[in-house]
Design an enzyme around this catalytic site. Structure first.
Site, short mmCIF file in Angstrom:
data_model
loop_
_atom_site.label_atom_id
_atom_site.label_comp_id
_atom_site.label_asym_id
_atom_site.label_seq_id
_atom_site.Cartn_x
_atom_site.Cartn_y
_atom_site.Cartn_z
N LYS A 1 0.87 -1.18 0.00
CA LYS A 1 0.00 0.00 0.00
C LYS A 1 0.90 1.22 0.00
CE LYS A 1 -4.39 1.11 0.14
NZ LYS A 1 -5.56 0.43 -0.39
N ASP B 1 -6.98 4.34 -4.69
CA ASP B 1 -7.66 4.20 -3.38
C ASP B 1 -8.27 5.59 -3.15
OD1 ASP B 1 -7.93 2.36 -0.89
OD2 ASP B 1 -7.32 4.24 -0.01
P1 NDP Z 1 -13.04 7.78 -2.95
O1 NDP Z 1 -11.95 8.77 -2.74
O2 NDP Z 1 -13.57 7.58 -4.32
O3 NDP Z 1 -14.28 8.12 -2.00
C1 NDP Z 1 -14.14 8.19 -0.61
C2 NDP Z 1 -15.47 8.60 -0.03
O4 NDP Z 1 -15.38 8.51 1.39
C3 NDP Z 1 -15.85 10.04 -0.33
O5 NDP Z 1 -17.24 10.14 -0.37
C4 NDP Z 1 -15.28 10.78 0.86
O6 NDP Z 1 -15.91 12.03 1.15
C5 NDP Z 1 -15.57 9.80 1.98
N1 NDP Z 1 -14.60 10.00 3.06
C6 NDP Z 1 -13.25 9.89 3.00
N2 NDP Z 1 -12.70 10.16 4.19
C7 NDP Z 1 -13.74 10.43 5.02
C8 NDP Z 1 -13.84 10.76 6.38
N3 NDP Z 1 -12.74 10.89 7.14
N4 NDP Z 1 -15.08 10.95 6.90
C9 NDP Z 1 -16.19 10.81 6.14
N5 NDP Z 1 -16.16 10.50 4.84
C10 NDP Z 1 -14.96 10.32 4.28
O7 NDP Z 1 -12.48 6.41 -2.33
P2 NDP Z 1 -12.96 4.93 -2.62
O8 NDP Z 1 -14.42 4.89 -2.82
O9 NDP Z 1 -12.06 4.37 -3.64
O10 NDP Z 1 -12.57 4.21 -1.24
C11 NDP Z 1 -13.46 4.17 -0.14
C12 NDP Z 1 -13.01 3.09 0.83
O11 NDP Z 1 -12.97 1.82 0.16
C13 NDP Z 1 -11.61 3.27 1.43
O12 NDP Z 1 -11.58 2.71 2.73
C14 NDP Z 1 -10.74 2.41 0.51
O13 NDP Z 1 -9.53 2.01 1.14
C15 NDP Z 1 -11.67 1.24 0.28
N6 NDP Z 1 -11.38 0.43 -0.89
C16 NDP Z 1 -11.37 0.97 -2.13
C17 NDP Z 1 -11.11 0.19 -3.24
C18 NDP Z 1 -11.18 0.72 -4.62
O14 NDP Z 1 -11.11 -0.10 -5.56
N7 NDP Z 1 -11.38 2.00 -4.84
C19 NDP Z 1 -10.77 -1.25 -3.08
C20 NDP Z 1 -10.93 -1.74 -1.74
C21 NDP Z 1 -11.19 -0.92 -0.69
P3 NDP Z 1 -15.23 13.41 0.68
O15 NDP Z 1 -15.52 13.52 -0.77
O16 NDP Z 1 -15.88 14.45 1.52
O17 NDP Z 1 -13.75 13.27 0.99
#
Ligand code: NDP
Length: 446
Positions: A126, A166
């Site tokens: 990572k 991510d």
């Molecule tokens: P994105 O950046 O596309 O989206 C993240 C989302 O989570 C946004 O809506 C963001 O809101 C919100 N968010 C982030 N930090 C916070 C916080 N501290 N409090 C509240 N909301 C928050 O990321 P992904 O969708 O790709 O990833 C989301 C999760 O899934 C993570 O844990 C990631 O590690 C996991 N994941 C992702 C994979 C992938 O293929 N993308 C694979 C496996 C796991 P805002 O816009 O306000 O920041």
């Protein structure tokens, strides 16, 4: 048993002070895997878990870049190469101000188990940076990505370490990172996954994590003679994972009531249908706006500022935002309101206390390392297509994704089915451990 686990954790803690997220992930694994290790002669006494918690390599580097006001900015970049026993390091890059060593080590550690569960030959890693793409212009993001890759390129390669996206790293960032790698190495290779389809990407990769978590939840429900049709679903986040989890829930006949971002959550009692989801995708991906804008277009919906969606009554909860976003108070709310199934889209979104409560109440619960493995699984399929120099159709990739999620579910059942409850945490941890541990044993003390 408790004494052995405590002793192990205290030894790990001594070397990893001030890394609470990493210790949280290690504790969860230790509590389920150590009781298994002590019953197996081949693993007992080999210090395998102690070896697994030590990254094979950690790289930390300066990322200097110039913003649009011609001011010099400095961020910190990282890559954690955790374990390569079953394949080259594989795992995403996160760009978010909260990124630090503890968060990346927890993510890398989880990734080792997750990748093993996919059945594909991928080790775990990572990386990322404390850079915040939010509010930056495209050219600032490009300059940052170029500077970041100018150091990272020395440590990665298609047979060595293959990063992906991510939080904060989507198609735009992968494009800039890939462009700089190609320029520095003068080679076009499958060094990153999540690439655009016209330049080496796989169909279904953007959808894979979100679709995969819903396929996994469907497997859990089917195992109980149930299904997703007409179920009410509460989802957090509105990024990549949340968007495609929503799409798949809608496709499978469920009603999605909420989505969120770091400013609060929206509640739509009529359900977020395909048309509304398209608007959210435009809002979040193209315009990079806040989720609160939704209620301006759909006036029957509500926006709850600075709140999480877990008090909304639902059958299924899918946390898809970030780590530790669902605590024990939230879990109590969900249980009180009759929620029966929780599937993690994000990595470690439930706190340890929340998980304990959920399991104690025998609620179906899938940990992220099993339920969100669809993303890295399709990344593995992207690597396979890059090696073959061939592209599979949407149907083929989606079919393979479904099969992999079903296989992961079966592995969880193999090691996690107790008398009257399936403990998916135990199942996923032991299944992942066995695969990596066997390879480590075969390769000697390295
Ligand atoms: P994105 O950046 O596309 O989206 C993240 C989302 O989570 C946004 O809506 C963001 O809101 C919100 N968010 C982030 N930090 C916070 C916080 N501290 N409090 C509240 N909301 C928050 O990321 P992904 O969708 O790709 O990833 C989301 C999760 O899934 C993570 O844990 C990631 O590690 C996991 N994941 C992702 C994979 C992938 O293929 N993308 C694979 C496996 C796991 P805002 O816009 O306000 O920041």
């Amino acid at each position: 048993m408790e004494k052995i686990i405590k002793q192990f954790l205290s030894e790990v803690n001594k070397k990893n002070q001030n890394e609470p997220e990493f210790m949280q992930a290690v504790t969860e694994v230790a509590e389920t895997v150590i009781p298994y290790i002590v019953t197996k002669d081949i693993y007992y006494g080999q210090n395998i878990l102690l070896r697994m918690v030590e990254p094979e390599r950690v790289v930390s580097f300066r990322v200097a870049w110039i913003d649009d006001n011609e001011e010099i900015q400095v961020n910190r970049g990282f890559r954690i190469e955790m374990n390569s026993a079953i394949g080259p390091y594989k795992g995403g890059l996160r760009f978010h101000p909260s990124v630090n060593m503890s968060i990346l080590k927890f993510l890398a550690f989880e990734q080792v188990f997750k990748n093993a569960l996919t059945t594909l030959p991928m080790g775990g890693g990572k990386g990322g940076s404390d850079f915040d793409p939010k509010g930056k212009s495209d050219t600032e993001v490009m300059r940052f990505c170029q500077s970041f890759m100018t150091e990272l390129f020395r440590h990665i390669g298609p047979n060595k370490d293959i990063p992906a996206g991510d939080i904060g790293v989507g198609g735009r960032e992968i494009g800039y990172l890939f462009g700089q790698y190609k320029r520095l190495k003068n080679e076009f290779s499958g060094v990153l996954t999540g690439k655009g389809v016209s330049w080496g990407g796989s169909l279904i990769r953007p959808e894979a994590t979100g679709y995969g978590v819903v396929y996994f939840i469907d497997e859990m429900l089917k195992n109980n003679g149930d299904g997703l049709k007409n179920k009410s679903v509460v989802i957090s986040g509105s990024g990549n994972v949340a968007q495609y989890a929503t799409e798949k829930c809608v496709d499978m006949g469920a009603k999605v009531l909420t989505l969120s971002d770091s400013s609060g959550y929206i509640y739509d009692g009529d359900g977020i249908n395909k048309e509304k989801l398209e608007y959210i995708m435009e809002l979040k991906n193209d315009k990079r706006e806040r989720i609160s804008e939704y209620v301006k277009k759909y006036s029957k919906a509500e926006f709850h500022s600075d709140k999480k969606p877990w008090s909304v009554k639902c059958d299924i909860a899918i946390p898809c935002a970030t780590e530790n976003e669902l605590n024990v108070t939230d879990a109590k709310e969900l249980l009180k309101n009759g929620c029966k199934t929780i599937g993690e889209g994000a990595n470690m979104p439930c706190t340890s206390d929340a998980i304990k409560l959920i399991i104690k109440n025998k609620i179906q619960y899938a940990p992220g390392k099993a339920s969100n493995a669809g993303g890295v699984a399709v990344s593995g399929l992207e690597m396979a297509q890059n090696s073959l120099k061939y592209t599979w159709s949407r149907e083929v990739v989606d079919g393979k994704l479904k099969e992999i999620m079903s296989d992961i579910h079966s592995s969880c059942l193999k090691y996690g089915a107790d008398k009257d409850y399936i403990n998916y945490v135990k199942g996923a941890n032991i299944a992942g451990f066995v695969k990596v541990a066997d390879a480590m044993l075969a390769q000697g003390v390295v």
